[in-house]
Design a protein around this motif. Structure first.
Motif, PDB file in Angstrom:
ATOM      1  N   SER A   9       0.849  -1.184   0.000  1.00 18.83           N
ATOM      2  CA  SER A   9       0.000   0.000   0.000  1.00 18.83           C
ATOM      3  C   SER A   9       0.890   1.241   0.000  1.00 18.83           C
ATOM      4  N   PRO A  10       0.366   2.362  -0.456  1.00 16.01           N
ATOM      5  CA  PRO A  10       1.191   3.564  -0.469  1.00 16.01           C
ATOM      6  C   PRO A  10       1.506   4.035   0.946  1.00 16.01           C
ATOM      7  N   ALA A  11       2.609   4.704   1.088  1.00 16.71           N
ATOM      8  CA  ALA A  11       3.002   5.215   2.393  1.00 16.71           C
ATOM      9  C   ALA A  11       2.066   6.340   2.810  1.00 16.71           C
ATOM     10  N   LEU A  12       1.704   6.348   4.070  1.00 15.74           N
ATOM     11  CA  LEU A  12       0.865   7.411   4.590  1.00 15.74           C
ATOM     12  C   LEU A  12       1.768   8.462   5.217  1.00 15.74           C
ATOM     13  N   ALA A  13       1.896   9.569   4.538  1.00 15.92           N
ATOM     14  CA  ALA A  13       2.801  10.608   5.012  1.00 15.92           C
ATOM     15  C   ALA A  13       2.103  11.953   4.920  1.00 15.92           C
ATOM     16  N   ASP A  14       1.600  12.449   6.032  1.00 11.88           N
ATOM     17  CA  ASP A  14       1.000  13.773   6.060  1.00 11.88           C
ATOM     18  C   ASP A  14       2.121  14.803   6.045  1.00 11.88           C
ATOM     19  N   TYR A  15       1.857  15.942   5.436  1.00 10.41           N
ATOM     20  CA  TYR A  15       2.877  16.978   5.384  1.00 10.41           C
ATOM     21  C   TYR A  15       2.229  18.350   5.445  1.00 10.41           C
ATOM     22  N   SER A  16       3.019  19.318   5.805  1.00  9.87           N
ATOM     23  CA  SER A  16       2.555  20.690   5.918  1.00  9.87           C
ATOM     24  C   SER A  16       2.819  21.430   4.613  1.00  9.87           C
ATOM     25  N   SER A  17       1.905  22.303   4.247  1.00 14.67           N
ATOM     26  CA  SER A  17       2.045  23.083   3.017  1.00 14.67           C
ATOM     27  C   SER A  17       3.114  24.154   3.209  1.00 14.67           C
ATOM     28  N   PRO A  18       3.494  24.821   2.125  1.00 15.49           N
ATOM     29  CA  PRO A  18       4.370  25.989   2.294  1.00 15.49           C
ATOM     30  C   PRO A  18       3.629  27.092   3.059  1.00 15.49           C
ATOM     31  N   MET A  19       4.347  28.035   3.561  1.00 17.46           N
ATOM     32  CA  MET A  19       3.722  29.131   4.298  1.00 17.46           C
ATOM     33  C   MET A  19       3.262  30.208   3.314  1.00 17.46           C
ATOM     34  N   TYR A  20       2.048  30.715   3.540  1.00 20.45           N
ATOM     35  CA  TYR A  20       1.472  31.767   2.698  1.00 20.45           C
ATOM     36  C   TYR A  20       1.360  33.043   3.518  1.00 20.45           C
ATOM     37  N   PRO A  21       1.509  34.214   2.879  1.00 20.70           N
ATOM     38  CA  PRO A  21       1.538  35.466   3.638  1.00 20.70           C
ATOM     39  C   PRO A  21       0.184  35.878   4.221  1.00 20.70           C
ATOM     40  N   THR A  22      -0.927  35.494   3.573  1.00 18.01           N
ATOM     41  CA  THR A  22      -2.254  35.884   4.064  1.00 18.01           C
ATOM     42  C   THR A  22      -3.170  34.674   4.127  1.00 18.01           C
ATOM     43  N   MET A  23      -4.237  34.808   4.877  1.00 12.73           N
ATOM     44  CA  MET A  23      -5.231  33.733   4.978  1.00 12.73           C
ATOM     45  C   MET A  23      -5.901  33.519   3.622  1.00 12.73           C
ATOM     46  N   ALA A  24      -6.154  34.596   2.880  1.00 13.76           N
ATOM     47  CA  ALA A  24      -6.784  34.475   1.563  1.00 13.76           C
ATOM     48  C   ALA A  24      -5.894  33.687   0.596  1.00 13.76           C
ATOM     49  N   ALA A  25      -4.596  33.935   0.618  1.00 10.90           N
ATOM     50  CA  ALA A  25      -3.672  33.201  -0.246  1.00 10.90           C
ATOM     51  C   ALA A  25      -3.620  31.731   0.154  1.00 10.90           C
ATOM     52  N   CYS A  26      -3.684  31.464   1.437  1.00 13.04           N
ATOM     53  CA  CYS A  26      -3.682  30.082   1.932  1.00 13.04           C
ATOM     54  C   CYS A  26      -4.932  29.344   1.457  1.00 13.04           C
ATOM     55  N   LYS A  27      -6.087  29.973   1.621  1.00 10.11           N
ATOM     56  CA  LYS A  27      -7.338  29.341   1.191  1.00 10.11           C
ATOM     57  C   LYS A  27      -7.382  29.146  -0.319  1.00 10.11           C
ATOM     58  N   ALA A  28      -6.793  30.068  -1.077  1.00 11.98           N
ATOM     59  CA  ALA A  28      -6.765  29.948  -2.535  1.00 11.98           C
ATOM     60  C   ALA A  28      -5.860  28.804  -2.991  1.00 11.98           C
ATOM     61  N   ALA A  29      -4.839  28.470  -2.218  1.00 13.54           N
ATOM     62  CA  ALA A  29      -3.888  27.416  -2.590  1.00 13.54           C
ATOM     63  C   ALA A  29      -4.385  26.017  -2.238  1.00 13.54           C
ATOM     64  N   ARG A  30      -5.330  25.899  -1.324  1.00  9.89           N
ATOM     65  CA  ARG A  30      -5.793  24.588  -0.870  1.00  9.89           C
ATOM     66  C   ARG A  30      -6.321  23.691  -1.987  1.00  9.89           C
ATOM     67  N   PRO A  31      -7.114  24.176  -2.955  1.00 12.37           N
ATOM     68  CA  PRO A  31      -7.624  23.275  -4.003  1.00 12.37           C
ATOM     69  C   PRO A  31      -6.536  22.607  -4.851  1.00 12.37           C
ATOM     70  N   THR A  32      -5.356  23.191  -4.928  1.00  7.31           N
ATOM     71  CA  THR A  32      -4.288  22.570  -5.717  1.00  7.31           C
ATOM     72  C   THR A  32      -3.736  21.310  -5.050  1.00  7.31           C
ATOM     73  N   TYR A  33      -4.046  21.100  -3.767  1.00  4.76           N
ATOM     74  CA  TYR A  33      -3.558  19.925  -3.048  1.00  4.76           C
ATOM     75  C   TYR A  33      -4.587  18.806  -2.957  1.00  4.76           C
ATOM     76  N   VAL A  34      -5.737  18.957  -3.601  1.00  5.78           N
ATOM     77  CA  VAL A  34      -6.764  17.918  -3.593  1.00  5.78           C
ATOM     78  C   VAL A  34      -6.429  16.907  -4.681  1.00  5.78           C
ATOM     79  N   SER A  35      -6.352  15.633  -4.314  1.00  8.63           N
ATOM     80  CA  SER A  35      -6.135  14.563  -5.283  1.00  8.63           C
ATOM     81  C   SER A  35      -6.820  13.302  -4.767  1.00  8.63           C
ATOM     82  N   THR A  36      -6.654  12.216  -5.493  1.00 11.33           N
ATOM     83  CA  THR A  36      -7.251  10.964  -5.045  1.00 11.33           C
ATOM     84  C   THR A  36      -6.561  10.435  -3.792  1.00 11.33           C
ATOM     85  N   TRP A  37      -5.329  10.876  -3.518  1.00 14.42           N
ATOM     86  CA  TRP A  37      -4.587  10.381  -2.362  1.00 14.42           C
ATOM     87  C   TRP A  37      -4.479  11.375  -1.233  1.00 14.42           C
TER      88      TRP A  37
END
Length: 86
Positions: free
Chosen positions: A29-57
């Motif tokens: 099975s694939p390795a389960l490895a949670d990780y932290s995203s890069p740091m974003y300067p504002t909350m709006a930039a952080c929320k805008a970047a979240r959809p790029t990390y959605v995948s089947t895994w």
């Protein structure tokens, strides 16, 4: 190596090891490895970047503030990317 591959017993051992290795890698099975995203300067930039990390895994969690070394000043925002368990 040429002489070894001519011997029937050695050929069988090499074939068995290759088959066993293929089975182990094929059924792993694939390795389960949670990780932290890069740091974003504002909350709006952080929320805008979240959809790029959605995948089947993976699925991104909520944005949270990141503080400086003594916890007094917000220096950016990040989110945790969790690996999905199937």
């Amino acid at each position: 190596m040429a002489k070894i591959s001519r011997r029937p017993r050695s050929r069988n051992v090499i074939a068995a090891v290759a088959l066993a290795g293929g089975l182990v890698l094929g059924t792993a099975s694939p390795a389960l490895a949670d990780y932290s995203s890069p740091m974003y300067p504002t909350m709006a930039a952080c929320k805008a970047a979240r959809p790029t990390y959605v995948s089947t895994w993976t699925s991104p969690q909520q944005c949270y503030p990141m503080y400086n070394w003594n916890g007094t000043t917000v220096v950016g925002y990040a989110f945790l990317v969790k690996t999905r368990n199937y």
